[in-house]
Design a protein around this motif. Structure first.
Motif, PDB file in Angstrom:
ATOM      1  N   PHE B 126       0.378  -0.337  -0.124  1.00 48.40           N
ATOM      2  CA  PHE B 126      -0.684  -1.114  -0.197  1.00 48.40           C
ATOM      3  C   PHE B 126      -0.925  -1.657  -1.783  1.00 48.40           C
ATOM      4  O   PHE B 126      -0.844  -2.937  -1.891  1.00 48.40           O
ATOM      5  CB  PHE B 126      -2.238  -0.685   0.102  1.00 48.40           C
ATOM      6  CG  PHE B 126      -2.370  -0.741   1.702  1.00 48.40           C
ATOM      7  CD1 PHE B 126      -2.945  -2.163   2.023  1.00 48.40           C
ATOM      8  CD2 PHE B 126      -2.095  -0.153   2.721  1.00 48.40           C
ATOM      9  CE1 PHE B 126      -3.108  -2.540   3.614  1.00 48.40           C
ATOM     10  CE2 PHE B 126      -2.305  -0.133   4.171  1.00 48.40           C
ATOM     11  CZ  PHE B 126      -2.775  -1.599   4.546  1.00 48.40           C
ATOM     12  N   ALA B 127      -0.722  -0.893  -2.687  1.00 46.28           N
ATOM     13  CA  ALA B 127      -1.051  -1.063  -4.053  1.00 46.28           C
ATOM     14  C   ALA B 127       0.395  -2.165  -4.388  1.00 46.28           C
ATOM     15  O   ALA B 127      -0.016  -3.210  -5.095  1.00 46.28           O
ATOM     16  CB  ALA B 127      -0.940   0.207  -4.896  1.00 46.28           C
ATOM     17  N   GLU B 128       1.589  -1.733  -4.005  1.00 45.08           N
ATOM     18  CA  GLU B 128       2.853  -2.378  -4.285  1.00 45.08           C
ATOM     19  C   GLU B 128       2.638  -3.934  -3.850  1.00 45.08           C
ATOM     20  O   GLU B 128       2.881  -4.900  -4.403  1.00 45.08           O
ATOM     21  CB  GLU B 128       3.700  -1.884  -3.972  1.00 45.08           C
ATOM     22  CG  GLU B 128       4.428  -0.875  -4.617  1.00 45.08           C
ATOM     23  CD  GLU B 128       4.801  -1.240  -6.201  1.00 45.08           C
ATOM     24  OE1 GLU B 128       5.889  -1.700  -6.382  1.00 45.08           O
ATOM     25  OE2 GLU B 128       4.154  -1.119  -7.166  1.00 45.08           O
ATOM     26  N   PHE B 129       2.101  -3.760  -2.320  1.00 47.42           N
ATOM     27  CA  PHE B 129       1.852  -5.067  -1.733  1.00 47.42           C
ATOM     28  C   PHE B 129       1.015  -6.147  -2.565  1.00 47.42           C
ATOM     29  O   PHE B 129       1.270  -7.331  -2.712  1.00 47.42           O
ATOM     30  CB  PHE B 129       1.356  -4.877  -0.260  1.00 47.42           C
ATOM     31  CG  PHE B 129       1.303  -6.137   0.714  1.00 47.42           C
ATOM     32  CD1 PHE B 129       2.561  -6.384   1.369  1.00 47.42           C
ATOM     33  CD2 PHE B 129       0.342  -6.801   0.796  1.00 47.42           C
ATOM     34  CE1 PHE B 129       2.620  -7.196   2.557  1.00 47.42           C
ATOM     35  CE2 PHE B 129       0.421  -7.982   1.689  1.00 47.42           C
ATOM     36  CZ  PHE B 129       1.469  -8.022   2.452  1.00 47.42           C
ATOM     37  N   THR B 130       0.039  -5.549  -2.962  1.00 46.36           N
ATOM     38  CA  THR B 130      -0.907  -6.505  -3.667  1.00 46.36           C
ATOM     39  C   THR B 130      -0.334  -6.709  -4.957  1.00 46.36           C
ATOM     40  O   THR B 130      -0.788  -7.987  -5.148  1.00 46.36           O
ATOM     41  CB  THR B 130      -2.308  -5.558  -3.751  1.00 46.36           C
ATOM     42  OG1 THR B 130      -2.475  -4.844  -2.448  1.00 46.36           O
ATOM     43  CG2 THR B 130      -3.475  -6.291  -4.219  1.00 46.36           C
ATOM     44  N   ARG B 131       0.154  -5.840  -5.642  1.00 46.60           N
ATOM     45  CA  ARG B 131       0.651  -6.287  -6.833  1.00 46.60           C
ATOM     46  C   ARG B 131       1.685  -7.409  -6.798  1.00 46.60           C
ATOM     47  O   ARG B 131       1.542  -8.345  -7.477  1.00 46.60           O
ATOM     48  CB  ARG B 131       1.644  -5.082  -7.417  1.00 46.60           C
ATOM     49  CG  ARG B 131       2.595  -5.424  -8.797  1.00 46.60           C
ATOM     50  CD  ARG B 131       3.482  -4.064  -9.288  1.00 46.60           C
ATOM     51  NE  ARG B 131       4.690  -3.940  -8.397  1.00 46.60           N
ATOM     52  CZ  ARG B 131       5.523  -4.662  -8.284  1.00 46.60           C
ATOM     53  NH1 ARG B 131       5.855  -5.581  -9.191  1.00 46.60           N
ATOM     54  NH2 ARG B 131       6.552  -4.228  -7.427  1.00 46.60           N
TER      55      ARG B 131
END
Lengths: 249, 344, 289
Positions: B126-131
């Motif tokens: 999720f963090a990478e997706f958001t990044r």
């Protein structure tokens, strides 16, 4: 006596294997009923079906007329069923008192109130002196009693005890039998227990239900069940020996 | 509040009091560099404390906490830059965004019974997706970065969080002590005991009537909201935001260093960890530089070695060990009021 | 846009995906047997890449020829890591193992940064700009070599686990650790062998990767995450699943990079991971636990 727990035509299959088939029995209010049978008879599966760990394929469980089947384990607990685990599951890094406190918090949201109740329950199970110890450090018999204390602290209407005598020495077994009998007599606590130790079964229970290969093969007073040829054939011959092993000659 | 530090010995209380006084006095004697270093230390202590709610208390490993830092930072910065709304209002939007994100990740993860390492991977995803998504949001500067107007470094405008290093220092100090007090309260509340039970054994926790899903979800949401505050501070302290930095896995890992080193699940661990780790890392960097070497990753190597050393030799963290040896906390059996569940 | 064009992009993605799949295979083998999530997997792979680049740059050795040597080197690294460090973590909680390997990964990636600097380096091969024509497809020679190489190594690994005695012992170990101990297998040694094999596989994948991309230290965490995504998408412990997952990710990255934005291509991978975790947590080819 009125019926408290009703197990009605319960069945459970695991990948085609029928672990429990069409098992029915009931536990009257205030009674101590034992569920016995050889290994693999489906006793723990029956417990898990009652406690909501998994759903049955057929049948249902009722507590005082209320349907438990379909509820999650925490909801089953809220409905009034307290259970122990055959392989004890203490909250290892917490103190003995906090283990029981967690159970007590279920019906007593205030910490101080719950803690008072937890201490009382610990006294009842004779764990009072141990209450500041870390649960991980307890001996097996103590951990077994901790299981009972934690379940009891949730103030259930019925206690499900899964082999709480296993691994105890005869004197310890007798002690725990006495504690449970007192509990039943003094508070009217209804108890359903799975037990291999026949010494405890005979001493405690008013009724015995016998399972074999997932099927109920006999039910009745302890003395009747022991005399039942079907029971002797499938189970008691060997189980009596192994059950009495611990008590010595 | 009377029970706030009841597991500390008299000696522990004195040590804590002196420590707090020293921290309060820092801006009066320290130079700009030292203030900025301690500000950073406190930032890691604060965010580590927030992460600890989820991992240390409820036992849910998150390696995507940079997500909540980033959401808090970008939400408050966007309000400030585009609408002139100050950070104290922006905080609410940041917390809302992060809490919502935490709720989504928690709901998906826990509903579908994704546990342990798989849950950690879900948080990373999720963090990478958001990044990557933020790299492409032009309104927020995209991958080129989002910049806040730099304030007057000599003044003090607490309402817009613009001003001198000392202002920022006291804000993060207040956040750190606030988080400590909040965590202490949480740990001794009903939900706190439920979290500990879940951390120790989820099945047994459920059997004593705990709605495990709900309790874990609350842990994630509180942790996310607390972390996002750290993000708001970050945005106004550094005045620039790059998705590649703020949402990165590397950042998420940096966030967990202090509590892991200090002691997962302890109250003082994150603070203690941050205070030993950052100065030691500065020392290592200084040592390498004064030896005339150019080693850009030396600090991270030090962090990596520290992680390995800690899990190998002292998995419960440094704080419990130090506290025990310096007799800062009561030992089991010391006095009847000691409760083992309180890991100070 | 003509169909041929899409086919070419897809075929390129497929070949790259096979290399991804091979790297993921290493991760999957380690997880399947040792039950450790190797958070330093991409780091091991990038060590392999640097080894290949060094061999090509200083000795002029083709990365394909360097692969066996690199594999041996990384086998030693993996074996040592498991023997010296990870074996004592077998019975520790998940998050401790994870944090341990996060630490190892940080040390490796920053060690590479110090040793080689942040800038990209590449392995020069004489066929770098050649192409092979197959029907309507015009494929880069490097991609064909890399893809075919990955497939060959995967096949070898598969045969090793099916046919060799050690391979069978390792499988027994993964099925039932206690049982394996009871029949006298040295579980610690087999775990170390497995970790070594997984690391060697990552190393070979790294060698093949140098045919396709330039190497820099920051690739390491990306490849770690990519391998995770592939393994979870394909199914933990399934060797075919890892290859299938690699190919899927390879094709979807190529298509997304071509149709939308190259910088958004990995968003699709993460999106796919989230979907699979939620809808089919055992992975596409994994068995339900």
């Amino acid at each position: 006596m009125t019926t408290l727990l009703e197990v009605d035509n319960l069945s459970k299959q695991f990948r085609g294997l029928r672990a429990v088939s069409n098992v029915s029995f009931s536990v009257p209010e205030g009674a101590i009923v034992a569920l016995i049978g050889p290994n693999g008879a489906g006793k723990t599966t029956t417990f898990n079906l009652i406690a909501g760990v998994m759903p049955p394929n057929e049948g249902e469980v009722r507590l005082a007329g209320r349907r438990l089947t379909g509820l999650r384990p925490d909801q089953v607990c809220a409905a009034g069923v307290g259970r122990t685990f055959q392989l004890v599951k203490p909250f290892g890094d917490l103190s003995v008192e906090d283990n029981v406190l967690v159970g007590a918090l279920h019906r007593r949201p205030r910490i101080a109130d719950a803690r008072r109740h937890a201490v009382q329950v610990l006294e009842l199970l004779e764990l009072g002196p141990k209450r500041h110890q870390i649960a991980r450090g307890l001996t097996l018999p103590e951990r077994k009693r901790l299981e009972v204390a934690r379940a009891l602290a949730t103030e259930p209407r019925i206690l499900l005890l899964d082999e709480v005598m296993a691994g105890l020495r005869p004197t310890e077994t007798d002690r725990l039998v006495e504690v449970l009998r007192d509990l039943n007599r003094d508070t009217g606590m209804t108890i359903l227990l799975i037990e291999h130790v026949m010494r405890a079964v005979m001493a405690l229970s008013s009724r015995v239900v016998v399972l074999d290969h997932g099927v109920r093969i006999s039910e009745g007073a302890p003395a009747e069940v022991v005399a039942d040829p079907k029971v002797i054939e499938v189970y008691l011959g060997s189980a009596l020996e192994s059950g009495e092993e611990g008590s010595g000659p | 509040m009377t029970t706030l530090f009841d597991q500390l010995t008299a000696r522990g209380r004195v040590a804590l009091g002196l420590f707090a006084l020293a921290l309060l006095a820092v801006p009066f004697f320290a130079d700009g560099y030292l203030i900025s270093v301690i500000t950073l230390v406190l930032w890691f202590a604060y965010v580590g404390q927030a992460w600890n709610v989820m991992m240390g208390f409820a036992g849910q490993l998150s390696l995507g906490h940079s997500l909540y830092v980033g959401l808090g930072a970008y939400a408050s910065a966007a309000l400030f830059v585009h609408f002139g709304v100050g950070p104290w209002a922006g905080v609410w939007l940041g917390m809302l965004a992060a809490t919502l994100a935490g709720a989504i990740i928690g709901t998906l993860g826990f509903r579908f019974a994704i546990r342990g390492v798989h849950f950690a991977l879900l948080t990373i995803a999720f963090a990478e997706f958001t990044r990557i998504a933020f790299d492409h949001i032009g309104w927020l500067g995209g991958s080129g970065g989002f910049f806040l107007p730099v304030g007057d470094a000599a003044g003090a405008n607490p309402f817009d969080l613009r001003g001198s290093p000392a202002l920022f220092y006291y804000v993060i100090l207040a956040l750190t002590f606030g988080a400590l007090a909040l965590c202490r309260r949480l740990l001794h509340s009903r939900i706190g005991y439920f979290w500990l039970a879940i951390r120790e054994d989820q099945e047994a926790a459920q059997a004593v009537g705990i709605d495990v899903f709900r309790a874990k979800l609350i842990a994630v949401m509180i942790s996310a909201a607390m972390t996002s505050l750290g993000g708001v501070f970050y945005a106004f302290f550094y005045n620039n935001l790059f998705p590649e930095q703020i949402f990165s896995v590397g950042r998420s890992i940096e966030l967990i260093l202090a509590p892991v080193i200090g002691g997962i699940g302890t109250l003082f661990g994150p603070i203690f960890g941050a205070f030993i780790l950052t100065p030691l890392a500065e020392l290592v960097t200084w040592g390498v530089e004064s030896a005339g070497l150019d080693m850009p990753g030396i600090k991270q190597i030090f962090y990596g070695l520290a992680l390995v050393a800690i899990v190998v030799y002292r998995p419960e963290g440094v704080w419990p060990w130090v506290a025990r040896h310096l007799r800062l906390v009561h030992q089991p059996g010391d006095q009847p009021s000691h409760r083992a569940g309180d890991r100070p | 846009m003509p169909l041929d064009f899409y086919l070419n992009v897809a075929a390129g993605g497929l070949l790259t995906g096979l290399v991804y799949g091979l790297a993921a295979l290493g991760l999957s083998v380690i997880f399947g047997v040792v039950r450790i999530v190797n958070f330093a997997h991409g780091e091991l792979m990038v060590i392999g890449m640097y080894a290949a680049v060094l061999a090509a740059g200083s000795l002029g050795i083709d990365p394909l020829l360097a692969a066996p040597v690199v594999a041996a080197l990384l086998f030693a690294v993996g074996y040592g890591l498991q023997r010296g460090l990870i074996n004592r973590f077998i019975d520790r909680p998940d998050h401790m193992q994870f944090i341990l390997l996060v630490g190892v990964a940080m040390v490796i990636v920053n060690g590479l940064l110090i040793a080689f600097g942040p800038d990209s380096q590449s392995a020069q091969v004489p066929y770098a700009f050649d192409a092979i024509e197959i029907g309507p497809l015009l494929l880069d020679t490097t991609k064909v070599y890399a893809g075919v190489g990955a497939l060959a190594v995967a096949a070898l690994l598969f045969l090793f686990f099916r046919l060799s005695l050690t391979g069978k012992a390792i499988r027994a170990c993964s099925d039932n650790q206690l049982g394996a101990r009871v029949v006298g297998l040295n579980v610690e040694r087999l775990y170390a062998l497995t970790f070594g094999l997984g690391a060697a596989t990552a190393g070979i994948a790294g060698c093949l990767m140098t045919l396709l991309v330039d190497v820099r230290p920051q690739l390491a965490p990306e490849y770690t995450l990519l391998s995770f995504i592939i393994v979870i998408v394909g199914g933990l412990g399934s060797m075919g699943g890892a290859l299938l997952g690699g190919v899927l990710i390879g094709i979807s990255e190529a298509m997304a990079g071509f149709l939308i934005l190259p910088s958004m291509k990995s968003m699709f991978s993460y999106g796919l991971l989230i979907l699979v975790l939620l809808l089919r947590p055992q992975g596409l080819l994994g068995k339900r636990p």
